[in-house]
Design a protein around this motif. Sequence first.
Motif, PDB file in Angstrom:
ATOM      1  N   GLU A  65      33.460  36.943  48.823  1.00 20.37           N
ATOM      2  CA  GLU A  65      34.076  37.103  47.500  1.00 20.37           C
ATOM      3  C   GLU A  65      35.548  36.690  47.552  1.00 20.37           C
ATOM      4  O   GLU A  65      36.045  35.994  46.656  1.00 20.37           O
ATOM      5  N   ARG A 121      29.896  40.118  44.254  1.00 21.72           N
ATOM      6  CA  ARG A 121      30.336  41.484  43.972  1.00 21.72           C
ATOM      7  C   ARG A 121      29.154  42.358  43.552  1.00 21.72           C
ATOM      8  O   ARG A 121      29.068  43.519  43.939  1.00 21.72           O
ATOM      9  N   LYS A 157      37.732  50.141  43.538  1.00 24.08           N
ATOM     10  CA  LYS A 157      36.385  49.683  43.179  1.00 24.08           C
ATOM     11  C   LYS A 157      35.344  50.425  44.003  1.00 24.08           C
ATOM     12  O   LYS A 157      34.298  50.828  43.481  1.00 24.08           O
ATOM     13  N   LEU A 168      30.439  46.243  37.321  1.00 22.66           N
ATOM     14  CA  LEU A 168      31.172  44.975  37.237  1.00 22.66           C
ATOM     15  C   LEU A 168      32.195  45.014  36.105  1.00 22.66           C
ATOM     16  O   LEU A 168      33.307  44.491  36.241  1.00 22.66           O
ATOM     17  N   LEU A 194      37.299  33.755  45.547  1.00 26.98           N
ATOM     18  CA  LEU A 194      38.489  34.064  44.753  1.00 26.98           C
ATOM     19  C   LEU A 194      39.645  33.127  45.086  1.00 26.98           C
ATOM     20  O   LEU A 194      40.462  32.804  44.228  1.00 26.98           O
ATOM     21  N   ASP A 237      40.671  44.829  38.204  1.00 24.09           N
ATOM     22  CA  ASP A 237      41.291  43.518  38.457  1.00 24.09           C
ATOM     23  C   ASP A 237      42.465  43.268  37.502  1.00 24.09           C
ATOM     24  O   ASP A 237      43.523  42.789  37.922  1.00 24.09           O
ATOM     25  N   GLU A 297      31.337  37.220  40.882  1.00 24.48           N
ATOM     26  CA  GLU A 297      30.511  38.343  40.437  1.00 24.48           C
ATOM     27  C   GLU A 297      29.118  38.391  41.051  1.00 24.48           C
ATOM     28  O   GLU A 297      28.616  39.487  41.307  1.00 24.48           O
ATOM     29  N   ILE A 352      41.294  34.600  38.126  1.00 23.27           N
ATOM     30  CA  ILE A 352      40.004  35.059  38.631  1.00 23.27           C
ATOM     31  C   ILE A 352      38.886  34.316  37.915  1.00 23.27           C
ATOM     32  O   ILE A 352      38.771  34.368  36.698  1.00 23.27           O
ATOM     33  N   ARG A 353      38.074  33.634  38.702  1.00 31.50           N
ATOM     34  CA  ARG A 353      36.916  32.900  38.193  1.00 31.50           C
ATOM     35  C   ARG A 353      35.674  33.750  38.485  1.00 31.50           C
ATOM     36  O   ARG A 353      35.059  33.630  39.537  1.00 31.50           O
ATOM     37  N   TYR A 354      35.359  34.596  37.522  1.00 29.32           N
ATOM     38  CA  TYR A 354      34.291  35.575  37.734  1.00 29.32           C
ATOM     39  C   TYR A 354      32.928  34.956  38.000  1.00 29.32           C
ATOM     40  O   TYR A 354      32.109  35.553  38.704  1.00 29.32           O
ATOM     41  N   GLU A 355      32.675  33.780  37.480  1.00 28.99           N
ATOM     42  CA  GLU A 355      31.359  33.170  37.697  1.00 28.99           C
ATOM     43  C   GLU A 355      31.089  32.913  39.188  1.00 28.99           C
ATOM     44  O   GLU A 355      29.940  32.901  39.619  1.00 28.99           O
ATOM     45  N   ARG A 371      36.300  44.689  36.530  1.00 29.86           N
ATOM     46  CA  ARG A 371      37.184  43.743  35.822  1.00 29.86           C
ATOM     47  C   ARG A 371      38.446  44.455  35.333  1.00 29.86           C
ATOM     48  O   ARG A 371      39.528  43.875  35.339  1.00 29.86           O
TER      49      ARG A 371
END
Length: 192
Positions: free
Chosen positions: A145, A98, A39, A66, A149, A73, A95, A89-92, A70
């Motif tokens: 983060e 991130r 990343k 982003l 996570l 990920d 992110e 992974i709970r992106y809300e 993903r």
Amino acid sequence: MQEFSRRTVSDLRSALPLRLALPALEPFLAENVEKEARKDALVIRRAAEAFASGAPPGPGTARELLVAAREVDREFLARTGAFPVRIDIRYEGIEPLRLQRMALGLDTAYRIFEQWGRRGRVREAFTAEEIERRLFEMLRLYADETQALSLGVRLPRLLAPLRDRIAERLRQAMIHAAKSLSRAAAVAVQKG
């Protein structure tokens, strides 16, 4: 990222629950470091492309990254499917952190490329305090983060009750490593 990981794991070895869990988790952590390095490489590559075009990264660049993150990920989750650790992974939750980290990384890398383009040195782009603050902030955001996570981490049954304690201890170790590494980087930049 490898030095940051090495310092973090070294700190974690001092905590008994983690010292017992680390042998099972270290291969997973190594994969995670590789994922984060990928990343970071995306961010640096995008900053280099912006520099080559003669314009700083636009406001949407970090958001575009982003999407690419993903995909990294997804590849990570596919590679780590055999490990005893599972992640939803709970992106809300991650992110927003991130996005801040990527935007700061883009700006930092772009400014470094600008200096190199003028045949300058990194220390001409940043004061020692500024490079220390920027690196610490990027690593702190990464620690935050990681903690966010952790809410989606499913550990082996014996470790599951310790998940939140492990996550908090990991964050503490990451912050400690971030402070020492950012200080060392600032000194190295000013000497170089």
